[in-house]
Design a protein around this motif. Sequence first.
Motif, PDB file in Angstrom:
ATOM      1  N   ILE A  37       0.868  -1.178   0.000  1.00  0.00           N
ATOM      2  CA  ILE A  37       0.000   0.000   0.000  1.00  0.00           C
ATOM      3  C   ILE A  37       0.900   1.222   0.000  1.00  0.00           C
ATOM      4  O   ILE A  37       1.693   1.419   0.932  1.00  0.00           O
ATOM      5  CB  ILE A  37      -0.939  -0.007   1.225  1.00  0.00           C
ATOM      6  CG1 ILE A  37      -1.914  -1.184   1.116  1.00  0.00           C
ATOM      7  CG2 ILE A  37      -1.684   1.317   1.363  1.00  0.00           C
ATOM      8  CD1 ILE A  37      -2.783  -1.374   2.337  1.00  0.00           C
ATOM      9  N   ASP A  42      -4.747   3.155  -1.936  1.00  0.00           N
ATOM     10  CA  ASP A  42      -4.442   1.726  -2.103  1.00  0.00           C
ATOM     11  C   ASP A  42      -5.090   0.846  -1.041  1.00  0.00           C
ATOM     12  O   ASP A  42      -4.880  -0.373  -1.039  1.00  0.00           O
ATOM     13  CB  ASP A  42      -2.926   1.506  -2.078  1.00  0.00           C
ATOM     14  CG  ASP A  42      -2.232   2.001  -3.331  1.00  0.00           C
ATOM     15  OD1 ASP A  42      -2.915   2.148  -4.364  1.00  0.00           O
ATOM     16  OD2 ASP A  42      -1.009   2.256  -3.270  1.00  0.00           O
ATOM     17  N   ASN A  47      -6.001  -5.371  -1.871  1.00  0.00           N
ATOM     18  CA  ASN A  47      -4.874  -5.271  -0.947  1.00  0.00           C
ATOM     19  C   ASN A  47      -5.230  -5.755   0.450  1.00  0.00           C
ATOM     20  O   ASN A  47      -4.603  -5.369   1.438  1.00  0.00           O
ATOM     21  CB  ASN A  47      -4.359  -3.834  -0.893  1.00  0.00           C
ATOM     22  CG  ASN A  47      -3.405  -3.517  -2.034  1.00  0.00           C
ATOM     23  OD1 ASN A  47      -2.627  -4.366  -2.461  1.00  0.00           O
ATOM     24  ND2 ASN A  47      -3.478  -2.297  -2.536  1.00  0.00           N
TER      25      ASN A  47
END
Length: 427
Positions: A37, A42, A47
């Motif tokens: 990240i 993000d 993720n």
Amino acid sequence: MLARIASIAILSLTVIMVAGLVPARATNLRLHSSILIQSNSDFTDSNGVTGGSGTAVDPYVIKGWGITGDIRIVHTNAYFAIEDLSLQNGGVYFGDVDNGQIENATITAGQGIALEGSQNVTIADNIVRSNFIGIDIDASRYVTVVGNDVSSNADGGIFVTYSNTCAAAYTVVNAYPNCGNGDIVVSGNLVGSNGFGISEIRRCTCFAIGNTLSNNSVGMVVNGAGDCCFHNNFINNTIQAVSGCPYEPCVTLRDDGYPSGGNFWSDYTGVDHCTGSGQNVCPSPDGLGDTPYFTGSSLAAVGIDRFPLMKPFAPLVSGTVLFETGTIASESQGTYLTAVIGLPQGFNASNLIPSSISLNQTLVALRVTQVTQLSKAPILIAKFNMTQVKALLSNPGLYVLKISGNILTSKSFRPFEATSTIRLLPT
């Protein structure tokens, strides 16, 4: 000194488990690849984010994964929490991160947890084992490291470098040009069988409170002068502690003064016959050794614990206190303020050391009497000088007063606190 650390120290001490700390482990983990990240944008499902919106009340959550590899989070200021996961053969790295936490994770056989240039981070209740370094904090501030099991890491357990304050609520602003200006709380951790246990270096004023350091090559290294650390348990480390200053001779204090005391050292050979700040009121044991404990091999680098604990340190005990009167008139004729002190189940009045009892950590009790009650547990009656008490209460109003002291049992040395209110009436 304890008066300066009340808010954070009390919180930290309540979560310390001096022996037998085993954070709960997550089960039924799902597999996930390494996570990278690099900005707030993000924090996405791909993720590993499983919930949250990135605010203080609703942080992004990365939870429930089994990861072989790394978690790297950099350049973010959204609030996030890494929880209930397992990570092997990699590490967790926060760089230029604000507002993160990692809790209840198991991190093994990799690089451990590393912070660099980060702030407002919590590292709590994790198992960090068999890495190169367990937890590495560099140039960071406002970091809490509490309740972790940090063991069998090859180089060291917990490193703090270029970070201004290491444990409890001390803030030393601009102490050195390379240090951050915020608190790093290192408290209540089990640190065992590492190279170095806890290492605080690079001319930064550091503190460590309430940790148990056992079977390390070196229990604790402190590179800097001044106050250092107290209420830690040093047990069977090859070298218990090392003190040093990189540019000048220094003496590092390893205690919190009297009656709070210092650390427990498994190789301390002193005795406890006396009490008082000079340990010269005898015979009257108080749970503190009568002679200091020294660390360091030369006069240029000496650590001194003036009040070594005779038993291992254990968490804060909360009791009860009732003042004989709920109000004090400004022109009160009374000589004493009388406090009736009660201990919780499992302790008795004889466990509370009379010479340690104080009011608001300022006024020492003038007289302490144990009172036996029919069919009830004994209580303690403590009397304080009324003139001195009224001097603490600057203006008419309601005040919360705190009774504190030390409890000594057959197994441990523990701080005691109890609070109650009292009102100062106007003239």
